[in-house]
Design an enzyme around this catalytic site. Sequence first.
Site, PDB file in Angstrom:
ATOM      1  N   CYS B  78       0.845  -1.248  -0.159  1.00 29.98           N
ATOM      2  CA  CYS B  78      -0.262   0.139   0.221  1.00 29.98           C
ATOM      3  C   CYS B  78       0.960   1.155  -0.065  1.00 29.98           C
ATOM      4  O   CYS B  78       1.404   1.545  -1.138  1.00 29.98           O
ATOM      5  CB  CYS B  78      -0.880   0.204   1.269  1.00 29.98           C
ATOM      6  SG  CYS B  78      -2.257   1.103   1.053  1.00 29.98           S
ATOM      7  N   HIS B 202      -3.213  -5.455   1.563  1.00 24.49           N
ATOM      8  CA  HIS B 202      -2.504  -5.659   2.696  1.00 24.49           C
ATOM      9  C   HIS B 202      -2.371  -7.094   3.321  1.00 24.49           C
ATOM     10  O   HIS B 202      -3.332  -7.465   3.830  1.00 24.49           O
ATOM     11  CB  HIS B 202      -3.283  -4.632   3.705  1.00 24.49           C
ATOM     12  CG  HIS B 202      -3.173  -3.374   3.668  1.00 24.49           C
ATOM     13  ND1 HIS B 202      -1.872  -2.420   4.023  1.00 24.49           N
ATOM     14  CD2 HIS B 202      -4.129  -2.425   3.303  1.00 24.49           C
ATOM     15  CE1 HIS B 202      -2.280  -1.269   3.643  1.00 24.49           C
ATOM     16  NE2 HIS B 202      -3.488  -1.274   3.261  1.00 24.49           N
ATOM     17  N   GLU B 204      -0.741  -8.131   5.159  1.00 23.31           N
ATOM     18  CA  GLU B 204      -0.481  -8.213   6.700  1.00 23.31           C
ATOM     19  C   GLU B 204      -1.874  -8.287   7.713  1.00 23.31           C
ATOM     20  O   GLU B 204      -1.949  -8.521   8.808  1.00 23.31           O
ATOM     21  CB  GLU B 204       0.439  -7.086   7.187  1.00 23.31           C
ATOM     22  CG  GLU B 204       0.000  -5.814   7.279  1.00 23.31           C
ATOM     23  CD  GLU B 204      -0.071  -4.919   5.731  1.00 23.31           C
ATOM     24  OE1 GLU B 204       0.269  -5.564   4.683  1.00 23.31           O
ATOM     25  OE2 GLU B 204      -0.078  -3.690   5.787  1.00 23.31           O
TER      26      GLU B 204
END
EC number: 3.5.1.2
Lengths: 350, 251
Positions: B78, B202, B204
């Site tokens: 991002c 994302h 994560e």
Amino acid sequence: MAGTGVVTVYGNGAITETSKKSTFSVKVGLAQMLRGGVIMDVVNAEQARIAEEAGACAVMALERVPADIRAQGGVARMSDPQLIKEIKQTVTIPVMAKARIGHFVEAQILEAIGIDYVDESEVLTPADDENHINKHNFRIPFVCGCRNLGEALRRIREGAAMIRTKGEAGTGNIIEAVRHVRSVMGDIRVLRNMDDDEVFTFAKEIQAPYDLVMQTKQLGRLPVVHFAAGGVATPADAALMMQLGCDGVFVGSGVFKSGDPARRARAIVQAVTHYSDPEVLADVSCGLGEAMVGINLNDAKVERALPLYIGKDFRFYTWGGPITVLETCFGEVDGGVAAAAVNQVLKPLK
Amino acid sequence: MAVGVLALQGSFNEHIAALRRLGVKGVQIRKPEQLHSVTSLIIPGGESTTMAKLAEYHNLFPALREFVKLGKPVWGTCAGLIFLADKASGQKTGGQELIGGLDCTVHRNFFGSQLQSFEAELSVPEIAAKEGGPPTFRGVFIRAPAILDVGSDVEVLADICIQSDKTSDLDSALESQKESTTSEKKVIVAVKQGNLLATAFHPELTADTRWHSFFLKMASEVGDEASRSASTSQEDLSFYKQPRNDLPIFQ
């Protein structure tokens, strides 16, 4: 869903998302992107630019900063959508705006403008003294204030995707924010060491939904992003909140009520990133000019803000002392009634 | 050897948590000198303007550019993608500093504001081939950027279809992706160029750590230590045995 999901706080819980397009994980996702950042209150496009240039990760669009709401009194409402739109057009960082507690139509308006986050805020005059907004009905994410763990989890159950401490907005005094963060963190530490069998009673005591209490126990932290707010005025204040375990900081009146807003804003942003590095903190704290004046809650002239509870969670900040001060009470429902009520409570204390 | 995670602002804790689940230690990087202790770097999601400002205050850009130039593996998610791109549009007034190195043009907040943030199942053949698992990956797009065009030596790992009028209704865009792709405009959301990896979404924020292990393999290919690659492949085996965590990914 099972297996693919991750950030879903509700898992297979009873409450289902009414909106299809914005799942809870997407709502929490933005808050996660704001972690380690500073969110600043701004009242016009120019201030928003200063905040963006300083490195704020989001701005809160307001008509009056909390310090002015405190000083001027009256009913504080949602800002003019025109103002919010202007600020939104000026900056590329996320824009938040405040809605009154329980005022779901203000939230609908804010959603229609297309801002990024709604703050259901006790800084504004509450519109409903018993119920908060049902935040599951919105595609837009909400941030809510809390003073303790139970309150935080109740707000999350209502759909808040981000939690901040309430603190004492507009005072430049960090004491209440510290109290609230310590209360939340302390309760989580107690909870972590608790036997699973005891969690039922604990959930009942703090008046929070059992599943969220259990989830908090497993995670060892709130299940959403947790910011500090209310009274942050210096880089040291901001770093203090970070070291106490917050994910980021809201700065309200602290920046634009100070002598050199751009510099102070930048210093606070740096302090939040390097919160555990005293050398950097010392460096950024140098020569920031005047801090906001602030209000000492123990000052003889200003009596300690008196917590007045209506319903479960609302706290009406009201000041003792001369009747003129009473009338500027903060978060009043109805000036006259609140003032009278405070006088009643104050009498025995005096 | 530890993996560095740029910890100025944003979802660095989530990246470190994902690395920990793969048995790799993530090191928070806040100052230029800390870059010397790591061989690869993850630039997390967050507000790219904020991160650029903070990097500027602490004079991180020269060190980061050097790091990229040396060919060390860097992964941006991002905001990190924006950092790595050679060109970025949709920036704030006055622009922002970039690291550069990735031959592509990125548009900030391509999909719009938070209301247009979404989740989508992305087709990731490259990742599925290397890391196993299902052929799709759940991408979480938060005020995400998109890659508008790429240079010739950039490998596209994933893209997403959007309706040409750029409507906010990404759900229907995804449905129509299955039907036909003719009238749809495709935007690129994941690329690889040499040792640079970049994703607009994302990884994560999801429990699926395949992107992380993909990056670790990239890193170990660069690194010469045989022991390292042995340990990562071992972790990959154990990974699928672990119960999928359905809780938010926090530190």
